[in-house]
Design an enzyme around this catalytic site. Structure first.
Site, short mmCIF file in Angstrom:
data_model
loop_
_atom_site.label_atom_id
_atom_site.label_comp_id
_atom_site.label_asym_id
_atom_site.label_seq_id
_atom_site.Cartn_x
_atom_site.Cartn_y
_atom_site.Cartn_z
N ARG A 159 0.74 -1.37 -0.02
CA ARG A 159 -0.21 0.15 -0.10
C ARG A 159 0.77 1.16 -0.03
NH1 ARG A 159 -2.77 -4.03 -0.44
NH2 ARG A 159 -4.58 -4.61 0.76
N CYS A 206 -10.52 -1.19 3.36
CA CYS A 206 -10.00 -1.36 4.66
C CYS A 206 -9.47 0.12 5.37
CB CYS A 206 -8.85 -2.29 4.69
SG CYS A 206 -9.28 -3.96 4.57
#
Ligand code: FAD
Ligand code: EPU
Length: 294
Positions: A159, A206
């Site tokens: 990420r 998320c």
């Protein structure tokens, strides 16, 4: 060819995000790279599909630059193994198209509602694969001009990318491998199964990054926080690392909920979302202080 001006409008950003919160900003819709020098004259943010963003209720002082349809080159994916694609090409369509053509490399990205530029900026992925696996080269508008960088210079990791500050990805070159539609589908079915437990209503995926070797969702669940609610923002019953917008949630509700979760879970969880329109880092904001007083 003459250059038309970028379309500029003051708009609420909430409808341009998957979470569905956020106030107004000046939106610059770009259809030609030659519009970028003017668009970047003042402070700006670059918006992709808005699927990893929490935008403040008061909106943004910066202008927001969004690449339009002319940066979507999905129609050009024709079975070649290496190809350049515009940065506004939607990932879901790309994953589907590659599967139909029996091209392998993008299966792990099934279910990620990004556009290509946003997927590169965040190195989107799952444990079945990430965009870094297929990315060869990126073209970006940076420092007033276009530059091409080899993918490895972006240091793509979990990420994370180290894109130069202010860089606007305009297109990217991917390399896929030849396979068959059946084999690609088999792997995509596994990814689909892994995602079955994720909520289908408004969210930004998320909220927290996974701590090394564990899952933030498992930790939040174990702390008994599913269903925890501030206003119309709630920790999903389906997957505890998803904060869902039940309808009309405010960014302020979500900030408070993030703080409540962080207070109750250890090890400390790092927020995955990018946050726009907050004067201070969330951890230092007044809303976080309010949580202590309750
Ligand atoms: P945005 O959210 O619009 O922006 C994210 C960042 O990318 C910002 O910094 C923005 O400035 C930058 N950016 C966007 N376009 C450009 C560009 N052209 N040039 C430079 N910078 C740019 N993520 C995962 O990794 N794995 C998952 O499994 C996953 N599942 C999800 C499921 C759901 C239901 C949702 C809503 C989200 C999920 N996400 C997942 C989060 C999100 O989809 C990814 O982080 C994605 O990479 C964000 O891309 P975006 O185009 O929406 O970018
Ligand atoms: N779990 C729980 N309760 C929950 C959620 C999960 O106990 O509420 C447990 C599961 O049972 C499983 C473990 O936690 O044993 C891991 O759960 P899951 O397989 O759902 O994976 P995750 O680590 O929670 C990650 C990514 C997702 C990605 C999936 C699928 C992060 C922060 N999350 O989730 O990415 O879609 O794997 O590969 O890395 C995103 O980044 O936005 C995102 C959705």
């Amino acid at each position: 060819m003459s250059l038309s001006a970028a379309k500029v409008e003051r708009l609420p950003l909430a409808p341009l995000t998957t979470l569905g919160v956020g106030g107004e900003a000046e939106l610059w819709l770009i259809e030609d790279v030659r519009q970028l020098p003017e668009a970047t004259q003042e402070a700006y943010k670059v918006l992709g599909a808005g699927s990893n963003l929490l935008i403040g209720d008061d909106g943004l002082e910066e202008r927001v630059i969004k690449l339009g349809c002319s940066f979507n080159s999905l129609a050009e994916v024709d079975g070649r193994l290496e190809f350049w694609l515009g940065a506004a090409t939607p990932l879901p369509g790309l994953v589907r198209r590659a599967a139909e053509l029996g091209l392998s490399g993008l299966e792990g990205l099934l279910g990620i509602p990004a556009v290509l530029g946003g997927a590169i900026a965040m190195n989107a992925g799952t444990r079945f694969g990430e965009i870094a696996d297929t990315l060869v080269e990126v073209e970006m508008f940076v420092g007033g001009g276009l530059e091409r960088l080899n993918a490895h210079t972006l240091n793509l990791s979990y990420r994370h990318s180290s894109l130069p500050k202010g860089a606007i990805i305009t297109k990217a070159k991917l390399a896929l491998s030849a396979s068959s539609p059946e084999k690609v589908k088999t792997l995509m079915d596994k990814v689909d199964t892994a995602r079955k437990g994720q909520p289908k209503i408004k969210s930004a995926g998320c909220a927290f990054k996974n701590p090394l070797g564990d899952s933030a969702g498992r930790l939040i669940d174990q702390a008994g926080l599913k269903g925890l609610r501030v206003g119309q923002a709630m920790v999903s019953f389906e997957h505890a690392n998803f904060i869902v917008n039940l309808g009309g949630a405010k960014a302020a509700d979500i900030v408070k909920l993030l703080a409540l979760i962080q207070e109750k879970v250890s090890p400390p969880l790092e927020i995955e979302w990018e946050r726009w329109g907050f004067k201070l880092p969330l951890e230092q904001s007044e809303l976080y202080d309010m949580v202590d007083g309750e």
